[in-house]
Design a protein around this motif. Structure first.
Motif, PDB file in Angstrom:
ATOM      1  N   VAL A  25      78.961  89.451  66.870  1.00  0.00           N
ATOM      2  CA  VAL A  25      78.252  90.644  66.398  1.00  0.00           C
ATOM      3  C   VAL A  25      77.732  90.473  64.974  1.00  0.00           C
ATOM      4  O   VAL A  25      76.597  90.850  64.653  1.00  0.00           O
ATOM      5  CB  VAL A  25      79.169  91.883  66.503  1.00  0.00           C
ATOM      6  N   THR A  26      78.536  89.887  64.099  1.00  0.00           N
ATOM      7  CA  THR A  26      78.166  89.784  62.690  1.00  0.00           C
ATOM      8  C   THR A  26      77.403  88.517  62.346  1.00  0.00           C
ATOM      9  O   THR A  26      76.791  88.440  61.273  1.00  0.00           O
ATOM     10  CB  THR A  26      79.424  89.850  61.807  1.00  0.00           C
ATOM     11  N   GLY A  27      77.443  87.530  63.235  1.00  0.00           N
ATOM     12  CA  GLY A  27      76.779  86.272  62.919  1.00  0.00           C
ATOM     13  C   GLY A  27      77.540  85.422  61.919  1.00  0.00           C
ATOM     14  O   GLY A  27      76.963  84.527  61.290  1.00  0.00           O
ATOM     15  N   GLY A  28      78.829  85.679  61.761  1.00  0.00           N
ATOM     16  CA  GLY A  28      79.628  84.892  60.825  1.00  0.00           C
ATOM     17  C   GLY A  28      79.850  83.469  61.296  1.00  0.00           C
ATOM     18  O   GLY A  28      79.625  83.139  62.470  1.00  0.00           O
ATOM     19  N   LEU A  29      80.262  82.618  60.346  1.00  0.00           N
ATOM     20  CA  LEU A  29      80.524  81.197  60.614  1.00  0.00           C
ATOM     21  C   LEU A  29      79.307  80.494  61.202  1.00  0.00           C
ATOM     22  O   LEU A  29      79.417  79.548  61.994  1.00  0.00           O
ATOM     23  CB  LEU A  29      81.718  81.026  61.562  1.00  0.00           C
ATOM     24  N   ALA A  30      78.111  80.951  60.791  1.00  0.00           N
ATOM     25  CA  ALA A  30      76.885  80.378  61.348  1.00  0.00           C
ATOM     26  C   ALA A  30      76.743  78.904  61.027  1.00  0.00           C
ATOM     27  O   ALA A  30      76.068  78.160  61.747  1.00  0.00           O
ATOM     28  CB  ALA A  30      75.671  81.150  60.822  1.00  0.00           C
ATOM     29  N   ALA A  31      77.357  78.461  59.945  1.00  0.00           N
ATOM     30  CA  ALA A  31      77.248  77.051  59.561  1.00  0.00           C
ATOM     31  C   ALA A  31      77.860  76.125  60.601  1.00  0.00           C
ATOM     32  O   ALA A  31      77.522  74.930  60.638  1.00  0.00           O
ATOM     33  CB  ALA A  31      77.923  76.833  58.208  1.00  0.00           C
ATOM     34  N   LEU A  32      78.732  76.633  61.446  1.00  0.00           N
ATOM     35  CA  LEU A  32      79.381  75.800  62.463  1.00  0.00           C
ATOM     36  C   LEU A  32      78.542  75.653  63.720  1.00  0.00           C
ATOM     37  O   LEU A  32      78.940  74.947  64.644  1.00  0.00           O
ATOM     38  CB  LEU A  32      80.753  76.384  62.822  1.00  0.00           C
ATOM     39  N   GLY A  33      77.401  76.319  63.777  1.00  0.00           N
ATOM     40  CA  GLY A  33      76.496  76.167  64.907  1.00  0.00           C
ATOM     41  C   GLY A  33      77.095  76.662  66.202  1.00  0.00           C
ATOM     42  O   GLY A  33      77.646  77.762  66.286  1.00  0.00           O
TER      43      GLY A  33
END
Length: 378
Positions: free
Chosen positions: A147-155
């Motif tokens: 929902v929040t788009g967190g940890l986007a760096a992990l793909g």
């Protein structure tokens, strides 16, 4: 005067070949037969799993015969060639259905094995990853990232990381809340705390869904939390396979410790097994496996609860035997559950949790109503 008759002891001493070897030999033969029976059972289940995988990969909106399915799979594995008019079918088979069916088998195996371990470490026949709050914590982590788009760096591994973090947090909280002042873990306190934490995590997940930015995200999250393999891909499969297979190997290595833990803390301590230390390790391992599985499939109920009971009724309560058979049974079951979910009301998909609950509830009630049935067998 005739010589005295030899005593029984002397007779045995002078005729060692006459010693009756039946009891020990019978025990050895029994163990060998037991091992042979277990090996035959596992081999049969592996064959059933292989056939189930091939059949499930071929069935769907575009039906492919098992022979053609096996041929296309072999071409993909061996680098062989296919006809030009088979390219679309090949892509459906290899790129879409194969990772999904393999993921279903891995998740079914993992859920069954984790259910066996948790039921042993808390000595409760109703325990599974959901009861201890691990699945609910993993769901909160995965839903929060979605929902929040967190940890986007992990793909593509962001949701998996969120689910694992949520499962780990849930395990830490359950352990901290259920541990006594001396640091010990009571199985009853562990179960009761896990149930309370599971309800709390479900409330948190409901709040996250309530404040989701749009209705599409809400429907996606609700569907995902009921279980689905729709997001299966070759990219996510290696991580799941590594975690599940490694977890199964570790659990099997500790099968003797699980046998002792199921007998009670006092018995375990008298035999040199530290109940608290093993519970901590097993809880961490269960969190890892559950977190990874929830990340890729959502929350699937009843598999980790029912499969161990079914297997115990067939192979007995020894955990080395149960942990050898239960993952295979769970894998076969989940492959067919996924097939039903995507073909019964095609082109729509039924949530996996709905099917497992419809199957699991009557099976579990029937098991409990069997005369003389108890945890660990009849």
């Amino acid at each position: 005067m005739p010589p005295p008759a030899p005593s029984p002891t002397a007779a045995i001493a002078t005729a060692p070949d006459a010693l009756p070897p039946d009891p020990p030999a019978k025990g050895v033969r029994s163990r060998l037969a037991s091992r042979a029976g277990l090996a035959a059972t596992c081999a049969a289940l592996l064959l059933v799993l292989l056939v189930s995988v091939v059949v499930a990969i071929g069935l769907g909106s575009a039906v492919v015969t098992p022979g053609d399915t096996a041929r296309l799979l072999w071409a993909a594995l061996s680098g062989g060639s296919i006809d030009a008019d088979e390219v679309t079918t090949y892509q459906i088979i290899w790129q879409i259905r194969t990772p999904r069916v393999l993921l279903a088998a891995l998740v079914g195996a993992g859920l069954s094995a984790v259910g066996v371990a948790i039921q042993a470490l808390v000595r409760n026949a109703l325990a599974d990853p959901f009861v201890l709050g691990v699945s609910s914590g993993a769901s909160v982590g995965a839903v929060g990232v979605t929902v929040t788009g967190g940890l986007a760096a992990l793909g593509i591994y962001a949701v998996s990381a969120g689910a694992f973090i949520g499962a780990l947090v849930a395990s830490v909280l359950v352990y901290a809340a259920s541990a006594s002042r001396g640091g010990g873990l009571s199985p009853l306190r562990l179960v009761l705390t896990g149930v309370a934490m599971a309800l709390g995590f479900q409330a948190v997940m409901s709040v996250i869904i309530y404040f989701a930015p749009d209705s599409e995200a809400t429907s996606m999250v609700l569907y995902w939390t009921m279980g689905s393999f729709g997001a299966a891909s070759w990219g996510a499969l290696p991580v799941v396979a590594a975690c599940v297979l490694l977890g199964l190997a570790v659990l099997y290595r500790y099968s003797r410790a699980l046998d002792v833990l199921a007998l009670g803390d006092e018995t375990a301590t008298s035999l040199g097994i530290s109940p608290d230390r093993h519970r901590k390790g097993l809880l961490l391992l269960a969190s890892l496996i559950t977190g990874v599985m929830v990340a890729v499939s959502g929350a699937i109920s009843f598999v980790g609860l029912v499969m161990p009971h079914l297997v115990r009724m067939v192979v007995g309560a020894t955990h080395a035997r149960v942990l050898a058979v239960a993952p295979l049974v769970g894998a076969v079951f989940m492959v067919w559950v996924d097939l039903v979910s995507r073909t019964l009301v095609a082109p729509r998909e039924l949530p996996l949790g709905v099917i497992t609950a419809l199957v699991g509830v009557p099976v579990f009630i029937a098991l409990m109503r069997r005369k003389g049935y108890m945890f660990g067998g009849r």
